[in-house]
Design a protein around this motif. Structure first.
Motif, mmCIF file in Angstrom:
data_model
loop_
_atom_site.group_PDB
_atom_site.id
_atom_site.type_symbol
_atom_site.label_atom_id
_atom_site.label_comp_id
_atom_site.label_asym_id
_atom_site.label_seq_id
_atom_site.Cartn_x
_atom_site.Cartn_y
_atom_site.Cartn_z
ATOM 1 N N UNK A 180 -37.246 42.656 104.922
ATOM 2 C CA UNK A 180 -37.179 43.371 106.156
ATOM 3 C C UNK A 180 -37.663 42.350 107.182
ATOM 4 N N UNK A 181 -38.705 41.577 106.904
ATOM 5 C CA UNK A 181 -39.157 40.805 107.916
ATOM 6 C C UNK A 181 -38.343 39.686 108.195
ATOM 7 N N UNK A 182 -37.767 39.132 107.347
ATOM 8 C CA UNK A 182 -36.879 37.908 107.447
ATOM 9 C C UNK A 182 -35.307 38.497 107.739
ATOM 10 N N UNK A 183 -35.032 39.761 107.802
ATOM 11 C CA UNK A 183 -33.770 40.287 108.209
ATOM 12 C C UNK A 183 -33.333 39.753 109.432
ATOM 13 N N UNK A 184 -33.981 39.592 110.488
ATOM 14 C CA UNK A 184 -33.340 39.349 111.806
ATOM 15 C C UNK A 184 -32.761 37.793 111.808
ATOM 16 N N UNK A 185 -33.026 37.152 110.940
ATOM 17 C CA UNK A 185 -32.514 35.860 110.617
ATOM 18 C C UNK A 185 -31.018 35.840 109.987
ATOM 19 N N UNK A 186 -30.585 36.814 109.814
ATOM 20 C CA UNK A 186 -29.039 36.772 109.222
ATOM 21 C C UNK A 186 -28.127 36.301 109.918
ATOM 22 N N UNK A 187 -28.075 36.675 111.394
ATOM 23 C CA UNK A 187 -26.994 35.850 112.248
ATOM 24 C C UNK A 187 -27.343 34.613 112.309
ATOM 25 N N UNK A 188 -28.362 34.159 112.591
ATOM 26 C CA UNK A 188 -28.806 32.497 112.428
ATOM 27 C C UNK A 188 -28.271 31.869 111.161
ATOM 28 N N UNK A 189 -28.560 32.390 110.063
ATOM 29 C CA UNK A 189 -28.053 31.726 108.734
ATOM 30 C C UNK A 189 -26.581 31.716 108.566
ATOM 31 N N UNK A 190 -26.128 32.832 109.143
ATOM 32 C CA UNK A 190 -24.494 32.978 108.799
ATOM 33 C C UNK A 190 -24.006 31.975 109.663
ATOM 34 N N UNK A 191 -24.247 32.187 110.845
ATOM 35 C CA UNK A 191 -23.626 31.157 111.860
ATOM 36 C C UNK A 191 -23.873 29.663 111.609
ATOM 37 N N UNK A 192 -25.129 29.345 110.999
ATOM 38 C CA UNK A 192 -25.312 27.843 110.672
ATOM 39 C C UNK A 192 -25.116 27.572 109.121
ATOM 40 N N UNK A 193 -24.813 28.409 108.424
ATOM 41 C CA UNK A 193 -24.725 27.999 107.104
ATOM 42 C C UNK A 193 -23.582 28.482 106.462
ATOM 43 N N UNK A 194 -23.026 29.587 106.805
ATOM 44 C CA UNK A 194 -21.947 30.413 106.309
ATOM 45 C C UNK A 194 -22.272 31.002 105.108
ATOM 46 N N UNK A 195 -23.618 31.109 104.956
ATOM 47 C CA UNK A 195 -24.185 31.789 103.482
ATOM 48 C C UNK A 195 -23.905 33.429 103.571
ATOM 49 N N UNK A 196 -23.286 33.900 102.599
ATOM 50 C CA UNK A 196 -23.138 35.437 102.471
ATOM 51 C C UNK A 196 -24.615 36.162 102.180
ATOM 52 N N UNK A 197 -24.485 37.378 102.678
ATOM 53 C CA UNK A 197 -25.585 38.282 102.331
ATOM 54 C C UNK A 197 -25.579 38.838 100.904
ATOM 55 N N UNK A 198 -26.612 38.859 100.079
ATOM 56 C CA UNK A 198 -27.207 39.246 98.760
ATOM 57 C C UNK A 198 -27.586 40.581 99.062
ATOM 58 N N UNK A 199 -26.873 41.482 98.789
ATOM 59 C CA UNK A 199 -27.355 42.901 99.033
ATOM 60 C C UNK A 199 -28.588 43.285 98.204
ATOM 61 N N UNK A 200 -28.695 42.707 96.968
ATOM 62 C CA UNK A 200 -29.981 43.207 95.844
ATOM 63 C C UNK A 200 -30.415 41.592 95.573
ATOM 64 N N UNK A 201 -31.535 41.637 95.306
ATOM 65 C CA UNK A 201 -32.343 40.426 94.959
ATOM 66 C C UNK A 201 -31.699 39.823 93.633
ATOM 67 N N UNK A 202 -31.285 40.394 92.609
ATOM 68 C CA UNK A 202 -30.891 39.614 91.715
ATOM 69 C C UNK A 202 -29.387 39.072 91.661
ATOM 70 N N UNK A 203 -28.818 39.281 92.967
ATOM 71 C CA UNK A 203 -27.466 38.815 93.182
ATOM 72 C C UNK A 203 -27.611 37.429 93.940
ATOM 73 N N UNK A 204 -28.964 36.841 94.322
ATOM 74 C CA UNK A 204 -29.218 35.930 95.502
ATOM 75 C C UNK A 204 -29.384 34.437 94.781
ATOM 76 N N UNK A 205 -28.930 33.513 95.374
ATOM 77 C CA UNK A 205 -29.213 32.128 94.962
ATOM 78 C C UNK A 205 -30.554 31.857 95.691
ATOM 79 N N UNK A 206 -30.823 32.282 96.965
ATOM 80 C CA UNK A 206 -31.792 32.143 97.616
ATOM 81 C C UNK A 206 -32.669 33.489 98.121
#
Length: 209
Positions: free
Chosen positions: A79-105
């Motif tokens: 929840x604290x880092x969630x506002x960084x989503x637009x920044x990361x999507x724009x600069x990296x193209x990384x998709x959002x993992x909705x659950x922790x077990x689906x995440x690479x990071x």
């Protein structure tokens, strides 16, 4: 985690913080810094390539993600880092993992509310690299003989010493509980301001003092 995949892909361009001034060179420098930190647990690296980014990601956390994340590496945000989503999507193209077990990071901006380790991908015996790398924002990082942790394991000559503030009680014990699963497990990058240090899954931590 309340983020949903239909969140806006990017914020208005003018509101986004800048990424690397030299995308190729800075990414390579940061990548080498992370590799060196992983190869030498307890050693602190400074990452200064990201200009002026402090919230919701530290400069070190932002640099790590800009260097390592891409369209093939889903990123989970608390929840604290969630506002960084637009920044990361724009600069990296990384998709959002909705659950922790689906995440690479997984980016942990609030360590006190961090999910239990077994909620993240731990890899498999055949493919241990298919695990989540945690990027955990902490308050401070320092190294030296007076530090609070004794680190032992591959990449360490004898022992290294690392002091970390801002992690929840029980962190060391919860991480140690994964040791019998090796080669499965979690690799961790700790970030504070422009500093980072790594805790590979092979590193043993003994609290001192």
């Amino acid at each position: 985690m309340s983020l949903t995949p239909d969140m806006p892909a990017v914020a208005p361009l003018a509101s986004l913080a800048p990424g690397f001034p030299d995308p190729v060179g800075d990414a390579q420098t940061t990548f080498r810094a992370v590799l060196d930190a992983m190869a030498r647990p307890g050693r602190i690296a400074r990452v200064t390539a990201v200009p002026g980014l402090d919230r919701p990601l530290s400069r070190a956390a932002a640099a790590v993600l800009l260097a390592l994340a891409d369209h093939d590496t889903p990123v989970w945000l608390d929840r604290v880092s969630a506002p960084a989503l637009p920044y990361l999507r724009f600069h990296t193209g990384a998709p959002l993992a909705v659950t922790p077990d689906k995440a690479a990071f997984a980016v942990i901006g609030d360590p006190e509310a961090m999910p239990a380790p077994d909620r993240f991908a731990l890899g498999t015996d055949a493919y241990p690299d298919r695990s989540t790398t945690l990027v955990i924002e902490v308050e401070t990082l320092s190294a030296g003989p007076a530090a609070g942790w004794r680190l032992e394991g591959p990449g360490i000559d004898g022992a290294a010493h690392l002091a970390v503030t801002g992690l929840p009680a029980g962190f060391v014990e919860a991480r140690a509980a994964l040791a019998p699963l090796y080669p499965r497990g979690l690799d961790i990058v700790l970030t504070a301001g422009d500093r980072l240090a790594a805790l590979p899954r092979t590193t043993r931590i003994t609290p001192e003092g």
